[in-house]
Design a protein around this motif. Sequence first.
Motif, PDB file in Angstrom:
ATOM      1  N   GLN A  63       0.829  -1.206   0.000  1.00 18.35           N
ATOM      2  CA  GLN A  63       0.000   0.000   0.000  1.00 18.35           C
ATOM      3  C   GLN A  63       0.864   1.258   0.000  1.00 18.35           C
ATOM      4  O   GLN A  63       0.589   2.231  -0.729  1.00 18.35           O
ATOM      5  CB  GLN A  63      -0.908  -0.005   1.228  1.00 18.35           C
ATOM      6  N   GLU A  64       1.925   1.245   0.794  1.00 20.03           N
ATOM      7  CA  GLU A  64       2.843   2.384   0.846  1.00 20.03           C
ATOM      8  C   GLU A  64       3.520   2.592  -0.503  1.00 20.03           C
ATOM      9  O   GLU A  64       3.665   3.731  -0.972  1.00 20.03           O
ATOM     10  CB  GLU A  64       3.897   2.163   1.930  1.00 20.03           C
ATOM     11  N   ASN A  65       3.931   1.507  -1.136  1.00 18.76           N
ATOM     12  CA  ASN A  65       4.627   1.625  -2.416  1.00 18.76           C
ATOM     13  C   ASN A  65       3.688   1.959  -3.566  1.00 18.76           C
ATOM     14  O   ASN A  65       4.127   2.497  -4.584  1.00 18.76           O
ATOM     15  CB  ASN A  65       5.403   0.338  -2.707  1.00 18.76           C
ATOM     16  N   LEU A  66       2.405   1.659  -3.419  1.00 23.34           N
ATOM     17  CA  LEU A  66       1.435   2.084  -4.420  1.00 23.34           C
ATOM     18  C   LEU A  66       1.453   3.605  -4.539  1.00 23.34           C
ATOM     19  O   LEU A  66       1.456   4.162  -5.647  1.00 23.34           O
ATOM     20  CB  LEU A  66       0.022   1.584  -4.064  1.00 23.34           C
ATOM     21  N   ALA A  67       1.469   4.283  -3.396  1.00 24.68           N
ATOM     22  CA  ALA A  67       1.492   5.751  -3.393  1.00 24.68           C
ATOM     23  C   ALA A  67       2.766   6.283  -4.056  1.00 24.68           C
ATOM     24  O   ALA A  67       2.733   7.272  -4.798  1.00 24.68           O
ATOM     25  CB  ALA A  67       1.386   6.268  -1.963  1.00 24.68           C
ATOM     26  N   LYS A  68       3.886   5.609  -3.814  1.00 29.01           N
ATOM     27  CA  LYS A  68       5.160   6.038  -4.400  1.00 29.01           C
ATOM     28  C   LYS A  68       5.168   5.849  -5.913  1.00 29.01           C
ATOM     29  O   LYS A  68       5.610   6.724  -6.662  1.00 29.01           O
ATOM     30  CB  LYS A  68       6.318   5.262  -3.769  1.00 29.01           C
ATOM     31  N   GLU A  69       4.673   4.690  -6.375  1.00 32.65           N
ATOM     32  CA  GLU A  69       4.645   4.419  -7.811  1.00 32.65           C
ATOM     33  C   GLU A  69       3.668   5.351  -8.519  1.00 32.65           C
ATOM     34  O   GLU A  69       3.920   5.783  -9.653  1.00 32.65           O
ATOM     35  CB  GLU A  69       4.258   2.955  -8.068  1.00 32.65           C
ATOM     36  N   LEU A  70       2.569   5.649  -7.859  1.00 31.72           N
ATOM     37  CA  LEU A  70       1.590   6.572  -8.432  1.00 31.72           C
ATOM     38  C   LEU A  70       2.213   7.951  -8.640  1.00 31.72           C
ATOM     39  O   LEU A  70       2.030   8.577  -9.689  1.00 31.72           O
ATOM     40  CB  LEU A  70       0.375   6.674  -7.511  1.00 31.72           C
ATOM     41  N   ALA A  71       2.971   8.403  -7.650  1.00 32.66           N
ATOM     42  CA  ALA A  71       3.624   9.710  -7.748  1.00 32.66           C
ATOM     43  C   ALA A  71       4.627   9.740  -8.901  1.00 32.66           C
ATOM     44  O   ALA A  71       4.768  10.763  -9.588  1.00 32.66           O
ATOM     45  CB  ALA A  71       4.323  10.040  -6.428  1.00 32.66           C
ATOM     46  N   LYS A  72       5.319   8.630  -9.124  1.00 34.79           N
ATOM     47  CA  LYS A  72       6.278   8.555 -10.232  1.00 34.79           C
ATOM     48  C   LYS A  72       5.572   8.732 -11.572  1.00 34.79           C
ATOM     49  O   LYS A  72       6.047   9.459 -12.451  1.00 34.79           O
ATOM     50  CB  LYS A  72       7.019   7.216 -10.216  1.00 34.79           C
ATOM     51  N   VAL A  73       4.439   8.056 -11.741  1.00 35.71           N
ATOM     52  CA  VAL A  73       3.694   8.150 -13.000  1.00 35.71           C
ATOM     53  C   VAL A  73       3.174   9.572 -13.192  1.00 35.71           C
ATOM     54  O   VAL A  73       3.277  10.142 -14.283  1.00 35.71           O
ATOM     55  CB  VAL A  73       2.522   7.150 -13.022  1.00 35.71           C
ATOM     56  N   GLN A  74       2.616  10.130 -12.129  1.00 35.48           N
ATOM     57  CA  GLN A  74       2.075  11.488 -12.217  1.00 35.48           C
ATOM     58  C   GLN A  74       3.155  12.515 -12.541  1.00 35.48           C
ATOM     59  O   GLN A  74       2.859  13.556 -13.120  1.00 35.48           O
ATOM     60  CB  GLN A  74       1.394  11.856 -10.899  1.00 35.48           C
ATOM     61  N   GLY A  75       4.386  12.211 -12.183  1.00 40.42           N
ATOM     62  CA  GLY A  75       5.486  13.135 -12.421  1.00 40.42           C
ATOM     63  C   GLY A  75       6.277  12.833 -13.685  1.00 40.42           C
ATOM     64  O   GLY A  75       7.425  13.282 -13.819  1.00 40.42           O
ATOM     65  N   THR A  76       5.701  12.080 -14.618  1.00 46.38           N
ATOM     66  CA  THR A  76       6.399  11.755 -15.865  1.00 46.38           C
ATOM     67  C   THR A  76       6.855  13.023 -16.581  1.00 46.38           C
ATOM     68  O   THR A  76       6.025  13.891 -16.880  1.00 46.38           O
ATOM     69  CB  THR A  76       5.477  10.945 -16.805  1.00 46.38           C
ATOM     70  N   PRO A  77       8.141  13.160 -16.856  1.00 46.40           N
ATOM     71  CA  PRO A  77       8.648  14.370 -17.524  1.00 46.40           C
ATOM     72  C   PRO A  77       7.978  14.593 -18.883  1.00 46.40           C
ATOM     73  O   PRO A  77       7.866  13.667 -19.695  1.00 46.40           O
ATOM     74  CB  PRO A  77      10.144  14.067 -17.705  1.00 46.40           C
TER      75      PRO A  77
END
Length: 248
Positions: free
Chosen positions: A149-163
């Motif tokens: 669950q914690e890493n879901l939030a981290k991976e989501l943030a990575k996608v949202q921050g796609t350059p």
Amino acid sequence: MQRSAPRTRLTRILACAAVPVMLVVAGCSSDSGDSGGSGKTQGQDKTSASASATPSPSQSTKTVEPARFAKLPEVCKSISAKTTASLVPKAKTKSGTPAVSSDLTSRGGCSWNGLDDKGVKGSQYRWLDVSFYRYESDASLGSGQERAQENLAKELAKVQGTPGAKKVQTYTATGIGDEAKTVTYQLRKTDEDFVYTSIVARTGNVLVLLSYNGAGYAGAETPSQKTITDGAAKAVKEAVAAVAAANK
């Protein structure tokens, strides 16, 4: 008698000086000869021994919920051949290209990509990839479910921050595992407009990350966001179901 008192006191002090330090505390704490003081010290020693034998909360072993899933599915088979063929019609490798992994019980990935050449009508390019991450329960880190669950939030943030991503939208995806988030966006590359949908889903202690994107080349129309999102949703549902099937 008055003169013998100092000598008696001196004799007692010298005797105590010859006794090991830990015994001096118990037997020579007072030169009055009062047995009451000695008994009190022994009682304190017993209390201290009892207290030291009882483990403190910090010493106790923390128990966590067991990890729900013990293994991952064969990643390139987690999405049916029928689905991958429909989403990537001209895949270079129909069975998928597996990602390099040092531990297939904890992580794995697979991708399909291809260009469907339609001659004078242009070409359609598609890319599909899926990744799995499994988390064990750990007393110091939490249960596998909590870690996922914690890493879901981290991976989501990575996608949202796609350059370079434009028109980024995030919403909750229903009916996919225990929880899932869908991110849609557009990206300009190779002089073409690509349409993306990424879905981050959790089922128990496993994260499933799926991305599907496409573009039109040589005058072909850019695929609609709905087409890409519907395709991604179909594929990720199969991938999530494959986790449960692998652990039956």
